[in-house]
Design a protein around this motif. Structure first.
Motif, mmCIF file in Angstrom:
data_model
loop_
_atom_site.group_PDB
_atom_site.id
_atom_site.type_symbol
_atom_site.label_atom_id
_atom_site.label_comp_id
_atom_site.label_asym_id
_atom_site.label_seq_id
_atom_site.Cartn_x
_atom_site.Cartn_y
_atom_site.Cartn_z
ATOM 1 N N ASN A 1 3.450 4.761 10.902
ATOM 2 C CA ASN A 1 4.895 4.533 10.924
ATOM 3 C C ASN A 1 5.550 4.860 9.587
ATOM 4 O OD1 ASN A 1 4.738 3.665 13.563
ATOM 5 N ND2 ASN A 1 4.603 1.498 13.023
ATOM 6 N N TYR A 2 4.914 4.429 8.501
ATOM 7 C CA TYR A 2 5.512 4.662 7.185
ATOM 8 C C TYR A 2 5.510 6.150 6.834
ATOM 9 C CZ TYR A 2 6.673 4.064 2.260
ATOM 10 O OH TYR A 2 7.285 4.133 1.031
ATOM 11 N N LEU A 3 4.490 6.874 7.255
ATOM 12 C CA LEU A 3 4.466 8.319 7.018
ATOM 13 C C LEU A 3 5.648 8.998 7.699
ATOM 14 C CD1 LEU A 3 0.638 9.070 7.440
ATOM 15 C CD2 LEU A 3 1.968 9.241 5.325
ATOM 16 N N VAL A 4 6.005 8.536 8.892
ATOM 17 C CA VAL A 4 7.150 9.114 9.597
ATOM 18 C C VAL A 4 8.447 8.757 8.867
ATOM 19 C CG1 VAL A 4 8.469 9.098 11.749
ATOM 20 C CG2 VAL A 4 5.970 9.122 11.818
ATOM 21 N N TYR B 1 0.804 -1.230 0.000
ATOM 22 C CA TYR B 1 0.000 0.000 0.000
ATOM 23 C C TYR B 1 0.839 1.283 0.000
ATOM 24 C CZ TYR B 1 -3.716 -3.231 1.376
ATOM 25 O OH TYR B 1 -4.608 -4.259 1.426
ATOM 26 N N ALA B 2 2.111 1.202 -0.354
ATOM 27 C CA ALA B 2 2.981 2.384 -0.305
ATOM 28 C C ALA B 2 2.418 3.547 -1.119
ATOM 29 C CB ALA B 2 4.383 2.026 -0.790
ATOM 30 N N LYS B 3 1.925 3.263 -2.309
ATOM 31 C CA LYS B 3 1.405 4.323 -3.179
ATOM 32 C C LYS B 3 0.199 5.009 -2.553
ATOM 33 C CE LYS B 3 -0.136 5.165 -7.937
ATOM 34 N NZ LYS B 3 -0.416 4.536 -9.265
ATOM 35 N N GLU B 4 -0.703 4.234 -1.948
ATOM 36 C CA GLU B 4 -1.897 4.814 -1.330
ATOM 37 C C GLU B 4 -1.524 5.639 -0.098
ATOM 38 O OE1 GLU B 4 -4.641 1.684 -0.531
ATOM 39 O OE2 GLU B 4 -4.803 1.061 -2.629
ATOM 40 N N ILE B 5 -0.553 5.160 0.689
ATOM 41 C CA ILE B 5 -0.126 5.897 1.878
ATOM 42 C C ILE B 5 0.476 7.244 1.480
ATOM 43 C CG2 ILE B 5 1.435 5.887 3.855
ATOM 44 C CD1 ILE B 5 1.211 2.847 3.897
ATOM 45 N N LYS B 6 1.322 7.225 0.436
ATOM 46 C CA LYS B 6 1.932 8.482 -0.020
ATOM 47 C C LYS B 6 0.867 9.458 -0.519
ATOM 48 C CE LYS B 6 6.361 6.389 -1.291
ATOM 49 N NZ LYS B 6 7.285 6.017 -2.403
ATOM 50 N N HIS B 7 -0.166 8.939 -1.182
ATOM 51 C CA HIS B 7 -1.251 9.802 -1.649
ATOM 52 C C HIS B 7 -1.962 10.452 -0.465
ATOM 53 C CE1 HIS B 7 -4.406 11.142 -4.479
ATOM 54 N NE2 HIS B 7 -5.227 10.928 -3.451
ATOM 55 N N PHE B 8 -2.258 9.655 0.555
ATOM 56 C CA PHE B 8 -2.896 10.213 1.755
ATOM 57 C C PHE B 8 -1.998 11.273 2.397
ATOM 58 C CE2 PHE B 8 -3.210 10.096 6.413
ATOM 59 C CZ PHE B 8 -4.509 10.562 6.575
ATOM 60 N N HIS C 1 -10.550 4.057 1.522
ATOM 61 C CA HIS C 1 -9.431 3.139 1.768
ATOM 62 C C HIS C 1 -9.299 2.913 3.284
ATOM 63 C CE1 HIS C 1 -8.668 5.269 -2.030
ATOM 64 N NE2 HIS C 1 -8.067 4.160 -2.437
ATOM 65 N N PRO C 2 -10.288 2.307 3.913
ATOM 66 C CA PRO C 2 -10.264 2.139 5.379
ATOM 67 C C PRO C 2 -9.120 1.283 5.888
ATOM 68 C CG PRO C 2 -12.018 0.826 4.399
ATOM 69 C CD PRO C 2 -11.488 1.694 3.308
ATOM 70 N N HIS C 3 -8.528 0.439 5.029
ATOM 71 C CA HIS C 3 -7.416 -0.405 5.458
ATOM 72 C C HIS C 3 -6.187 0.426 5.824
ATOM 73 C CE1 HIS C 3 -7.357 0.116 1.073
ATOM 74 N NE2 HIS C 3 -6.048 0.192 1.206
ATOM 75 N N LEU C 4 -6.155 1.698 5.407
ATOM 76 C CA LEU C 4 -5.014 2.561 5.730
ATOM 77 C C LEU C 4 -5.056 3.067 7.166
ATOM 78 C CD1 LEU C 4 -4.651 4.752 2.509
ATOM 79 C CD2 LEU C 4 -3.458 2.631 3.101
ATOM 80 N N VAL C 5 -6.196 2.937 7.826
ATOM 81 C CA VAL C 5 -6.323 3.443 9.192
ATOM 82 C C VAL C 5 -5.701 2.417 10.136
ATOM 83 C CG1 VAL C 5 -7.886 4.380 10.929
ATOM 84 C CG2 VAL C 5 -8.473 4.551 8.501
ATOM 85 N N CYS C 6 -4.382 2.506 10.298
ATOM 86 C CA CYS C 6 -3.670 1.533 11.118
ATOM 87 C C CYS C 6 -2.298 2.084 11.499
ATOM 88 C CB CYS C 6 -3.514 0.200 10.374
ATOM 89 S SG CYS C 6 -2.549 0.337 8.859
ATOM 90 N N LYS D 1 -12.527 11.599 3.228
ATOM 91 C CA LYS D 1 -13.087 10.844 2.105
ATOM 92 C C LYS D 1 -12.126 9.752 1.646
ATOM 93 C CE LYS D 1 -15.224 11.344 -2.451
ATOM 94 N NZ LYS D 1 -14.544 10.137 -2.976
ATOM 95 N N TYR D 2 -10.832 10.075 1.620
ATOM 96 C CA TYR D 2 -9.855 9.081 1.150
ATOM 97 C C TYR D 2 -9.796 7.889 2.101
ATOM 98 C CZ TYR D 2 -5.729 7.311 -1.237
ATOM 99 O OH TYR D 2 -4.854 6.525 -1.950
ATOM 100 N N LEU D 3 -9.871 8.158 3.406
ATOM 101 C CA LEU D 3 -9.873 7.055 4.368
ATOM 102 C C LEU D 3 -11.183 6.270 4.311
ATOM 103 C CD1 LEU D 3 -8.115 8.618 7.489
ATOM 104 C CD2 LEU D 3 -7.148 7.130 5.732
ATOM 105 N N SER D 4 -12.266 6.955 3.973
ATOM 106 C CA SER D 4 -13.537 6.238 3.801
ATOM 107 C C SER D 4 -13.453 5.273 2.629
ATOM 108 C CB SER D 4 -14.675 7.243 3.566
ATOM 109 O OG SER D 4 -14.865 8.085 4.687
#
Length: 325
Positions: free
Chosen positions: A197-200, A164-171, A187-192, A182-185
């Protein structure tokens, strides 16, 4: 027809900061200690205000009873024929004091009622929810789930990021609250925890590349995710089920809540800058060690160190291979 559950009480829930959020990449627990201390100070101030109101109310009642006794004494004296101008003036003065004390008593009663109403609306958090007074807790997290080892967390993080690296970077690049929600709605799997950690990690990479504006943007979204995760821990619910509550709160946040968010964002950015410096220092040391290993001569001696150890007068007659044209 059932009216359903009233979720309005959750609008003022403070995210918990004393829950340890373990990460193999970032020392996250210290990130939220400031919020915990601030919340405890607010709770103590609120309790002290209630105690002060009760003390002042009791003192007002005592003064009222004392003044009413004086009033009855003066009124009895007037009936016995002791009336004169001085007695009448004192009587009027005491009557005025009684009226004022009655008004004060009523004001304190109203203030105490307001304080009690505010107490019922106090936010639930790990410090209040653990006290007696709650008859039951509704949880949807399996408390018997085994604790993950560090290696398991690293592997879980690696697998998640690869997928999910691409989706995390988009968020991470979203700037508006509504867009993030809306993006988390979608892509709810990103709420973790893995997303946070990856954003940091991305922030540290940007800081090393001296892309400071991008680092600050991603850091903002990392704090957004961490607030959501912390709220979920406070409520003991899946974070995918409460991220909308966070956005509802932050979009209409009062100044203290917004200040707390901004303060923790600044703390994260400071930590990112420190981590970036440490990583760069480590990389420089590794590079220097690699260069030293390539220079080693017979007996494991470093020509540069040998050359620099020579007296100044001899250095000119002993040139290193790199100094020979």
């Amino acid at each position: 027809m059932s009216r359903g559950i009233d979720y309005s009480a959750w609008d003022h829930i403070y995210v918990s900061d004393d829950e340890e959020a373990t990460s193999p990449f970032v020392d996250t627990p210290s990130l939220f200690r400031m919020r915990h201390r601030s919340r405890l100070e607010k709770m103590a101030a609120f309790q002290q205000r209630g105690e002060d109101l009760q003390t002042n109310f009791a003192e007002c009642q005592r003064l009222l009873e004392e003044t009413q006794r004086r009033l009855r004494y003066l009124q009895d004296g007037m009936k016995d024929g002791e009336a004169d101008e001085e007695k009448e003036a004192e009587l009027k003065k005491v009557q005025s004091e009684v009226e004022k004390l009655k008004q004060d008593e009523k004001s304190f009663q109203l203030l105490m009622e307001d304080h009690q109403r505010e107490e019922k609306k106090l936010p639930w958090n790990v410090d209040t929810i653990s006290k007696e007074g709650f008859s039951k807790s509704v949880l949807n997290i399996n408390s018997s789930r085994k604790q993950e080892t560090l290696q398991e967390k690293v592997e879980k993080h690696k697998t998640f990021v690869e997928k999910y690296a691409k989706e995390i970077k988009h968020f991470g690049m979203l700037r508006r609250w509504d867009d993030s929600q809306k993006y988390l709605s979608d892509h709810p799997h990103l709420v973790c925890e893995e997303t946070a950690n990856y954003l940091v990690v991305i922030c540290i990479d940007y800081e090393i590349d001296e892309k400071h504006a991008l680092m600050e943007q991603i850091a903002h979204q990392a704090i957004v995710m961490q607030f959501i995760l912390d709220l979920a821990r406070t409520l003991s619910v899946d974070p995918r089920g409460c991220f909308r509550q966070f956005f509802s709160k932050i979009k209409t946040a009062d100044k203290p809540y917004q200040n707390a968010f901004n303060h923790e964002l600044e703390l994260l950015k400071e930590r990112i800058c420190k981590c970036a410096r440490l990583r760069m220092d480590g990389a420089m040391k590794e590079l220097e060690e690699e260069e030293k290993q390539t220079r080693l001569g017979p007996g494991g001696l470093d020509p540069v160190e040998v050359y620099e150890s020579l007296p100044k007068v001899n250095q000119g007659t002993h040139l290193l291979p790199t100094q020979v044209n």
